[in-house]
Design an enzyme around this catalytic site. Structure first.
Site, PDB file in Angstrom:
ATOM      1  N   GLU A 176      35.218 -69.643   5.455  1.00 15.76           N
ATOM      2  CA  GLU A 176      36.513 -69.330   6.084  1.00 15.76           C
ATOM      3  C   GLU A 176      37.170 -70.590   6.648  1.00 15.76           C
ATOM      4  O   GLU A 176      37.565 -70.636   7.819  1.00 15.76           O
ATOM      5  CB  GLU A 176      36.349 -68.270   7.174  1.00 15.76           C
ATOM      6  CG  GLU A 176      35.948 -66.925   6.609  1.00 15.76           C
ATOM      7  CD  GLU A 176      36.031 -65.781   7.603  1.00 15.76           C
ATOM      8  OE1 GLU A 176      35.958 -66.038   8.821  1.00 15.76           O
ATOM      9  OE2 GLU A 176      36.161 -64.627   7.164  1.00 15.76           O
ATOM     10  N   GLU A 376      32.724 -61.409   1.309  1.00 20.01           N
ATOM     11  CA  GLU A 376      32.581 -60.631   2.548  1.00 20.01           C
ATOM     12  C   GLU A 376      33.572 -59.489   2.526  1.00 20.01           C
ATOM     13  O   GLU A 376      34.739 -59.685   2.144  1.00 20.01           O
ATOM     14  CB  GLU A 376      32.879 -61.475   3.799  1.00 20.01           C
ATOM     15  CG  GLU A 376      31.811 -62.438   4.188  1.00 20.01           C
ATOM     16  CD  GLU A 376      32.098 -63.128   5.512  1.00 20.01           C
ATOM     17  OE1 GLU A 376      32.690 -62.503   6.405  1.00 20.01           O
ATOM     18  OE2 GLU A 376      31.726 -64.305   5.633  1.00 20.01           O
TER      19      GLU A 376
HETATM   20  C1  BG6 Z   1      33.925 -63.452   9.077  1.00 24.03           C
HETATM   21  C2  BG6 Z   1      32.777 -64.408   9.208  1.00 24.03           C
HETATM   22  O1  BG6 Z   1      34.950 -63.949   9.862  1.00 24.03           O
HETATM   23  O2  BG6 Z   1      33.802 -62.160   9.565  1.00 24.03           O
HETATM   24  C3  BG6 Z   1      31.436 -63.777   9.546  1.00 24.03           C
HETATM   25  O3  BG6 Z   1      32.650 -65.220   8.080  1.00 24.03           O
HETATM   26  C4  BG6 Z   1      31.663 -62.619  10.490  1.00 24.03           C
HETATM   27  O4  BG6 Z   1      30.601 -64.785  10.037  1.00 24.03           O
HETATM   28  C5  BG6 Z   1      32.524 -61.585   9.812  1.00 24.03           C
HETATM   29  O5  BG6 Z   1      30.499 -62.050  10.990  1.00 24.03           O
HETATM   30  C6  BG6 Z   1      32.743 -60.316  10.599  1.00 24.03           C
HETATM   31  O6  BG6 Z   1      33.135 -60.610  11.895  1.00 24.03           O
HETATM   32  P1  BG6 Z   1      32.411 -59.934  13.134  1.00 24.03           P
HETATM   33  O7  BG6 Z   1      33.002 -60.547  14.306  1.00 24.03           O
HETATM   34  O8  BG6 Z   1      32.711 -58.496  13.021  1.00 24.03           O
HETATM   35  O9  BG6 Z   1      30.972 -60.242  12.984  1.00 24.03           O
END
Ligand code: BG6
Length: 479
Positions: A176, A376
């Site tokens: 990111e 993701e």
């Molecule tokens: C992304 C990141 O921003 O979102 C992860 O690459 C992160 O590291 C994921 O865990 C989800 O965010 P969160 O705050 O719900 O864990």
């Protein structure tokens, strides 16, 4: 219903600092994640100067994947995963970032971990830097504000490329890389790049200076990796939150377009190998100075990525007539942001928009014409055990199903070239933004709570069996 191709990399994703724990085990040094306390949905995590006595740092133990990786990989295999995305924790390899020699015990851990994945034919997909900048580089060098840190990063990249050249094919440089554009929230510059904005500094200037150094570091790493193994596939990784206009008012449509193109700023440079004109115009207008050195243009041109990896969780919307400052009700982090009435939100306020994923896949593919990889996607939920001792996470299944439906349309109807899908946190891990354990994404439950209590025992949620069926049927059976 249609399938996805056989080569499609069905997987799951985590980051080292959110899962491994073992924060000071076997020679590992502290990273920027190790000085972050736990927060909550409306209470930000605190970044402390050092590791302070009596404070709770959730990443120190996380879910102890460091001690459980064999058991965890066996579960990933049982789930049918073909790929597993994680990061190499920079400070396991170079504890201070500027060490002359790498830490052999850290290198050996990833040898063992990758061997375990390969034993079950699970492809490791590796991020070099996922919010794990060595604390020493942050404290004593100004981290990526300082060009010297680029050299430390490249040394780290070369070390792991060389060591794992026969075990890992798929890589990404910075996780990111673009989310630090939301520099009004200090967590992003700190986690992405180990940087804080000091008094008297202009945050936007700092961000682009740091941005340039990370872009150069990424390009140098791509070029170095290709020399070590020409078969490597090295990608970029950006956070993508598509921006819709609130109305058909052309002023709104153009505002959404302008906001979107800044979202594309980092991938534009990483995929095309040069800065886009609109950004150069903006820098000139705003007096932003990019620390270009002689040869940097060549470096960017020679370090183009092979594919574009991205995270997709939500969309957002803008309205020219809404206040410039984000309300913080919406989590896209852009000016003039407003809530979209057509879209539901998670308990943490993240907009749930499956069609936005098809839209994103199409816009990226139209723009870049390189393979894409969704690395993701997922829904953070509070999971509860039923009376029979099971977790029936229907909301998670529905979220994933709706997104996979849209992926199938993008691939089969729109012709998007998509390498794979690795939903976030197949196993419960520490939340990045809040540091909570209760914001869970996993299909494997881990017994650990927000205060660090629990046995760390693993158990399967209903989504575990569901995802196995999806993978076995190449995405055909989503019921
Ligand atoms: C992304 C990141 O921003 O979102 C992860 O690459 C992160 O590291 C994921 O865990 C989800 O965010 P969160 O705050 O719900 O864990």
């Amino acid at each position: 219903m249609a399938k996805l191709p056989k080569y499609f990399l069905w997987g799951g994703a985590i980051a080292a600092h959110q899962a491994e724990g073992g924060w000071d085990a076997d020679g590992k040094g502290p990273s920027v994640a190790d000085v972050m306390t736990a927060g909550e949905a409306n209470q930000p995590r605190e970044i402390t100067e050092t590791v302070e006595e009596g404070r709770y740092y959730p990443n120190h133990v996380a879910v102890d994947l460091y001690g459980h990786y064999k058991e965890d990989v066996a579960l990933f295999a049982e789930m049918g995963l073909k790929a597993f995305r994680t990061s190499i924790n920079w400070t396991r390899i170079f504890p201070n970032g500027d060490d002359a020699e790498p830490n052999e015990e850290g290198l050996q851990f990833y040898d063992d971990f990758f061997d375990e994945l390969l034993k079950y034919n699970i492809q490791p997909v590796i991020t070099l830097s996922h919010f794990e900048v060595p604390l020493n580089l942050a404290k004593n060098y100004g981290s990526f504000k300082n060009r010297r840190v680029v050299d430390f990063f490249v040394k780290f990249a070369e070390t792991v490329f060389e060591r794992y050249k026969n075990k890992v094919k798929y890589w990404m440089t910075f996780n990111e890389i673009n989310n630090m554009m939301d520099y009004s929230n200090p967590i992003f510059l700190w986690t992405n790049a180990g940087v804080t904005v000091e008094e008297g500094e202009d945050a936007k200037q700092v961000m682009y200076q740091v941005g340039h150094h990370t872009l150069i570091a990424s390009a140098l790493a791509v070029a170095a990796g290709k020399k070590i193994n020409p078969d490597f596939e090295i990608g970029a990784m950006v956070s993508h939150v598509p921006v819709y206009p609130k109305t058909g008012d052309p002023a709104n449509v153009f505002l959404a377009e302008e906001t979107m193109r800044m979202r594309y700023f980092f991938p534009d440079v990483q995929v095309r190998g040069y800065y886009p004109n609109h950004a150069l115009k903006e820098f000139a207008r705003d007096g932003i100075e990019i620390p270009f050195l002689d040869g940097d243009e060549e470096i960017l041109k020679n370090g183009k990525v092979d594919y574009l990896g991205f995270s997709y969780y939500m969309s957002t919307m803008v309205d020219k007539y809404a206040p410039l400052t984000p309300t913080n009700k919406v989590h896209g982090g852009v000016p003039h942001e407003v809530e979209n009435p057509y879209i539901e939100r998670s308990d943490w306020g993240w907009a749930i928009d499956p069609i936005g994923l098809r839209y994103t896949l199409n816009r990226f593919y139209d723009r870049y014409q390189v393979p894409l990889f969704i690395v993701e996607n997922g829904l953070g939920l509070v999971d509860e055990f039923d009376a029979d001792g099971q977790i029936y996470d229907q909301a998670r299944i529905a979220y994933l199903r709706d997104h996979i439906e849209q992926i199938k349309l993008a691939v089969n109807e729109d012709g998007v070239d998509l390498m794979g899908y690795t939903p976030w946190g197949v196993i419960d891990i520490v939340s990045f933004t809040t540091g909570e354990m209760k914001k869970r994404y996993g299909m494997i439950y881990v017994d650990r709570d927000n205060e660090g209590n629990g046995t760390l025992a693993r158990s399967k949620k209903e989504s575990f069996t569901w995802y196995r069926k999806v993978i076995d049927s190449d995405g055909e059976d989503l019921a």
